[in-house]
Scaffold this active site. Structure first.
Site, PDB file in Angstrom:
ATOM      1  N   ASP A   1      40.723  30.460  44.998  1.00 34.65           N
ATOM      2  CA  ASP A   1      39.826  29.737  44.389  1.00 34.65           C
ATOM      3  C   ASP A   1      39.841  28.231  44.248  1.00 34.65           C
ATOM      4  O   ASP A   1      41.685  27.628  44.702  1.00 34.65           O
ATOM      5  CB  ASP A   1      39.856  29.941  42.767  1.00 34.65           C
ATOM      6  CG  ASP A   1      40.978  30.413  41.659  1.00 34.65           C
ATOM      7  OD1 ASP A   1      42.132  29.581  42.643  1.00 34.65           O
ATOM      8  OD2 ASP A   1      41.799  31.205  41.181  1.00 34.65           O
TER       9      ASP A   1
ATOM     10  N   GLU B   1      54.692  37.888  45.012  1.00 33.39           N
ATOM     11  CA  GLU B   1      55.571  36.968  44.756  1.00 33.39           C
ATOM     12  C   GLU B   1      56.863  36.628  44.580  1.00 33.39           C
ATOM     13  O   GLU B   1      57.085  37.018  43.828  1.00 33.39           O
ATOM     14  CB  GLU B   1      54.970  36.699  43.412  1.00 33.39           C
ATOM     15  CG  GLU B   1      53.385  36.285  43.308  1.00 33.39           C
ATOM     16  CD  GLU B   1      52.849  35.535  41.803  1.00 33.39           C
ATOM     17  OE1 GLU B   1      52.916  35.673  41.233  1.00 33.39           O
ATOM     18  OE2 GLU B   1      51.387  35.896  42.307  1.00 33.39           O
TER      19      GLU B   1
ATOM     20  N   GLU C   1      43.068  35.763  47.730  1.00 29.46           N
ATOM     21  CA  GLU C   1      42.537  35.388  46.156  1.00 29.46           C
ATOM     22  C   GLU C   1      42.523  33.933  45.959  1.00 29.46           C
ATOM     23  O   GLU C   1      42.646  32.755  44.870  1.00 29.46           O
ATOM     24  CB  GLU C   1      44.604  34.991  44.979  1.00 29.46           C
ATOM     25  CG  GLU C   1      44.747  36.817  45.205  1.00 29.46           C
ATOM     26  CD  GLU C   1      46.121  37.022  44.038  1.00 29.46           C
ATOM     27  OE1 GLU C   1      46.044  36.129  43.453  1.00 29.46           O
ATOM     28  OE2 GLU C   1      46.961  38.177  44.355  1.00 29.46           O
TER      29      GLU C   1
ATOM     30  N   HIS D   1      45.229  29.734  46.271  1.00 29.21           N
ATOM     31  CA  HIS D   1      44.974  29.104  44.309  1.00 29.21           C
ATOM     32  C   HIS D   1      45.300  27.725  45.059  1.00 29.21           C
ATOM     33  O   HIS D   1      45.851  27.250  45.092  1.00 29.21           O
ATOM     34  CB  HIS D   1      45.913  30.137  43.704  1.00 29.21           C
ATOM     35  CG  HIS D   1      45.229  30.692  42.987  1.00 29.21           C
ATOM     36  ND1 HIS D   1      44.470  31.601  42.870  1.00 29.21           N
ATOM     37  CD2 HIS D   1      46.124  31.929  43.029  1.00 29.21           C
ATOM     38  CE1 HIS D   1      44.566  32.833  42.460  1.00 29.21           C
ATOM     39  NE2 HIS D   1      45.777  33.119  43.011  1.00 29.21           N
TER      40      HIS D   1
ATOM     41  N   ASN E   1      52.708  39.996  49.818  1.00 26.31           N
ATOM     42  CA  ASN E   1      51.312  38.317  49.620  1.00 26.31           C
ATOM     43  C   ASN E   1      51.999  37.475  48.838  1.00 26.31           C
ATOM     44  O   ASN E   1      52.788  37.361  47.570  1.00 26.31           O
ATOM     45  CB  ASN E   1      50.336  39.028  47.841  1.00 26.31           C
ATOM     46  CG  ASN E   1      49.059  38.409  47.942  1.00 26.31           C
ATOM     47  OD1 ASN E   1      48.440  38.125  48.607  1.00 26.31           O
ATOM     48  ND2 ASN E   1      48.637  38.613  46.381  1.00 26.31           N
TER      49      ASN E   1
HETATM   50  O1  G3I Z   1      44.282  43.401  28.578  1.00 26.70           O
HETATM   51  C1  G3I Z   1      44.565  42.493  27.390  1.00 26.70           C
HETATM   52  C2  G3I Z   1      43.259  42.483  26.180  1.00 26.70           C
HETATM   53  O2  G3I Z   1      43.946  43.511  25.455  1.00 26.70           O
HETATM   54  C3  G3I Z   1      43.999  41.581  25.058  1.00 26.70           C
HETATM   55  O3  G3I Z   1      43.310  41.168  24.116  1.00 26.70           O
HETATM   56  C4  G3I Z   1      43.592  40.255  25.804  1.00 26.70           C
HETATM   57  C5  G3I Z   1      43.840  38.970  24.904  1.00 26.70           C
HETATM   58  O4  G3I Z   1      44.503  38.004  25.524  1.00 26.70           O
HETATM   59  O5  G3I Z   1      45.105  39.669  26.872  1.00 26.70           O
HETATM   60  C6  G3I Z   1      44.381  41.285  27.490  1.00 26.70           C
HETATM   61  O6  G3I Z   1      45.505  40.499  29.017  1.00 26.70           O
HETATM   62  C7  G3I Z   1      45.145  39.906  29.801  1.00 26.70           C
HETATM   63  C8  G3I Z   1      45.403  40.418  31.092  1.00 26.70           C
HETATM   64  O7  G3I Z   1      44.989  39.077  31.965  1.00 26.70           O
HETATM   65  C9  G3I Z   1      43.608  41.547  31.336  1.00 26.70           C
HETATM   66  O8  G3I Z   1      42.193  40.071  31.299  1.00 26.70           O
HETATM   67  C10 G3I Z   1      46.214  38.999  29.479  1.00 26.70           C
HETATM   68  O9  G3I Z   1      46.384  38.395  28.584  1.00 26.70           O
HETATM   69  C11 G3I Z   1      46.013  38.213  30.824  1.00 26.70           C
HETATM   70  O10 G3I Z   1      47.952  37.747  31.172  1.00 26.70           O
HETATM   71  C12 G3I Z   1      46.231  38.468  32.321  1.00 26.70           C
HETATM   72  O11 G3I Z   1      46.159  37.445  33.241  1.00 26.70           O
HETATM   73  C13 G3I Z   1      45.874  38.011  34.323  1.00 26.70           C
HETATM   74  C14 G3I Z   1      47.393  37.550  35.319  1.00 26.70           C
HETATM   75  O12 G3I Z   1      46.754  37.433  36.464  1.00 26.70           O
HETATM   76  C15 G3I Z   1      48.246  37.813  34.275  1.00 26.70           C
HETATM   77  O13 G3I Z   1      49.535  36.996  35.087  1.00 26.70           O
HETATM   78  C16 G3I Z   1      44.121  37.085  35.403  1.00 26.70           C
HETATM   79  O14 G3I Z   1      43.343  37.802  34.443  1.00 26.70           O
HETATM   80  C17 G3I Z   1      44.907  37.888  37.114  1.00 26.70           C
HETATM   81  O15 G3I Z   1      43.899  36.653  36.952  1.00 26.70           O
HETATM   82  C18 G3I Z   1      45.779  37.077  37.454  1.00 26.70           C
HETATM   83  O16 G3I Z   1      45.927  37.752  38.517  1.00 26.70           O
HETATM   84  C19 G3I Z   1      47.267  36.588  39.313  1.00 26.70           C
HETATM   85  C20 G3I Z   1      47.660  37.410  40.135  1.00 26.70           C
HETATM   86  O17 G3I Z   1      47.404  39.225  40.570  1.00 26.70           O
HETATM   87  C21 G3I Z   1      48.442  37.262  41.124  1.00 26.70           C
HETATM   88  N1  G3I Z   1      48.355  36.399  41.646  1.00 26.70           N
HETATM   89  C22 G3I Z   1      48.203  35.347  40.620  1.00 26.70           C
HETATM   90  C23 G3I Z   1      46.780  35.325  39.790  1.00 26.70           C
HETATM   91  C24 G3I Z   1      46.358  34.493  39.015  1.00 26.70           C
HETATM   92  O18 G3I Z   1      47.897  34.292  38.034  1.00 26.70           O
END
Ligand code: G3I
Length: 349
Positions: free
Chosen positions: A269, A161, A267, A238, A202
């Site tokens: 969905d 990105e 990715e 997405h 990507n």
């Molecule tokens: O690990 C912490 C945990 O300790 C805490 O308790 C919890 C409370 O909210 O948060 C956890 O972290 C989260 C993390 O995912 C792991 O689950 C973050 O808040 C959350 O923001 C994070 O979201 C991820 C996101 O990227 C971040 O922007 C999503 O799971 C993940 O699917 C998403 O993936 C991205 C790709 O990398 C790039 N392209 C877009 C895609 C979707 O946004």
């Protein structure tokens, strides 16, 4: 509702025969996504939630039965692997690699550079780092992560990105501090750290007619002309059924493969505004099917990966209020029409 009820019957049979996973109405369709992958030669993958992999046996089993390719959804990102400077936590990333090896799955590494999920020591310390320090921190990160998994990753999302929707270079700390040359540096470092891996740029919204596609095309063309080791372009995929389907996607993909690059849907969905209805699921099925068809019809498309295969662990509800049901399997791991629509692409004519 009729379709849904019929599917519940079919999918109950599917769940009961979980080992073989043969849905009653499959006809000549392959019986699993893995079988479809084998038949078509396009790898079919899912993003993997490291916590779920460790804790949820049903999740793990279905993942391993259905997919021959995996991407760590979060576990290889900088904030997770180096939460404190010099202190590493490879537990989630290693577990996904171990599980993949045991189950004959290839791996996409995600991601060596992003502007999100950076560790606080980096974002908060950044103003105090000189440009040379920041560059060497980034270089070290590439060698730390890509070096650790050298020879084990089929393809890396080297940069993720890096272009704004409006078409400019994304205004991140990398761009502000290091200038646009950081992109070429990233590919060169990644190639040194793991010469076996295919190296990708990507991004999302590359399926659409956006300024971002043109800028990405120009970046890639310049990198190739400069002899930078870039091998592929990842289309995240997405989508949401409340938006039109990006019908120009095959042409966009072709633009890049005509440059000699490989491509992947990295990715995929398809989300929807809740509640779920049979009609929305039918639309979702056509979107998923069109995405995979585009990949199957381009000989240089190597992989079709979904961003979390089940709604049990899926990022959409946490990011888009009132939306969800974006995965191929619901929260009970029951396959949706979209799953059968993908299998149908492998049906004998
Ligand atoms: O690990 C912490 C945990 O300790 C805490 O308790 C919890 C409370 O909210 O948060 C956890 O972290 C989260 C993390 O995912 C792991 O689950 C973050 O808040 C959350 O923001 C994070 O979201 C991820 C996101 O990227 C971040 O922007 C999503 O799971 C993940 O699917 C998403 O993936 C991205 C790709 O990398 C790039 N392209 C877009 C895609 C979707 O946004």
């Amino acid at each position: 509702m009729k379709i849904r009820s019929a599917l519940i019957v079919i999918t109950s049979a599917f769940m009961l025969t979980a080992g073989a996973a043969v849905p009653a109405t499959a006809g000549h369709s392959p019986h699993t996504l893995r079988a479809l992958a084998k038949k078509t030669g396009v790898r079919i993958g899912s993003a993997v939630d490291a916590d779920a992999l460790a804790a949820d046996r049903d999740y793990r089993r279905l993942l391993n039965r259905q997919f021959n390719h995996v991407t760590a959804e979060n576990a290889k990102k900088w904030a997770l692997v180096e939460p404190e400077r010099g202190v590493f936590d490879w537990s989630g990333a290693d577990a996904i690699v171990r599980n993949a090896k045991r189950n004959g799955q290839q791996i996409r590494g995600h991601t060596l550079l992003w502007h999100n999920q950076l560790p606080e020591w980096l974002t908060e310390g950044e103003p105090n780092f000189t440009t040379a320090e920041l560059r060497s921190i980034l270089r070290k990160h590439v060698f730390d992560v890509a070096g650790r998994y050298r020879g084990q990753i089929r393809a890396w999302d080297v940069v993720n990105e890096v272009v704004e929707d409006g078409g400019g270079f994304r205004n991140t700390l990398w761009f502000r501090r290091l200038g646009e040359g950081y992109i070429a540096d990233m590919f060169r470092w990644a190639h040194q750290a793991d010469p076996h891996a295919k190296l990708y740029i990507n991004d999302y919204n590359l399926e659409w007619d956006t300024a971002k596609v043109q800028t990405t095309f120009e970046i890639v063309t310049d990198l190739l002309a400069a002899g930078v080791p870039i091998h592929g372009v990842g289309f995240q995929g997405h989508l949401g059924i409340q938006f039109d389907y990006p019908t120009a996607f095959p042409e966009h993909m072709k633009r890049f493969t005509d440059l000699g690059l490989e491509v992947a849907v990295t990715e995929a969905d398809v989300r929807m505004v809740l509640p779920v209805t049979a009609e929305k699921e039918a639309t979702q099925a056509t979107y998923y099917q069109n995405l995979l068809r585009t990949c199957l019809e381009n000989r240089k498309c190597t992989e079709f990966t979904t961003w979390g295969y089940t709604d049990r662990y899926q990022w959409v509800p946490g990011f888009f209020e009132g939306e969800g049901s974006a995965a191929l399997f619901d929260e009970d791991l029951v396959p949706k029409p979209a799953y059968f629509a993908l299998l149908a692409l492998g049906r004998k004519k």
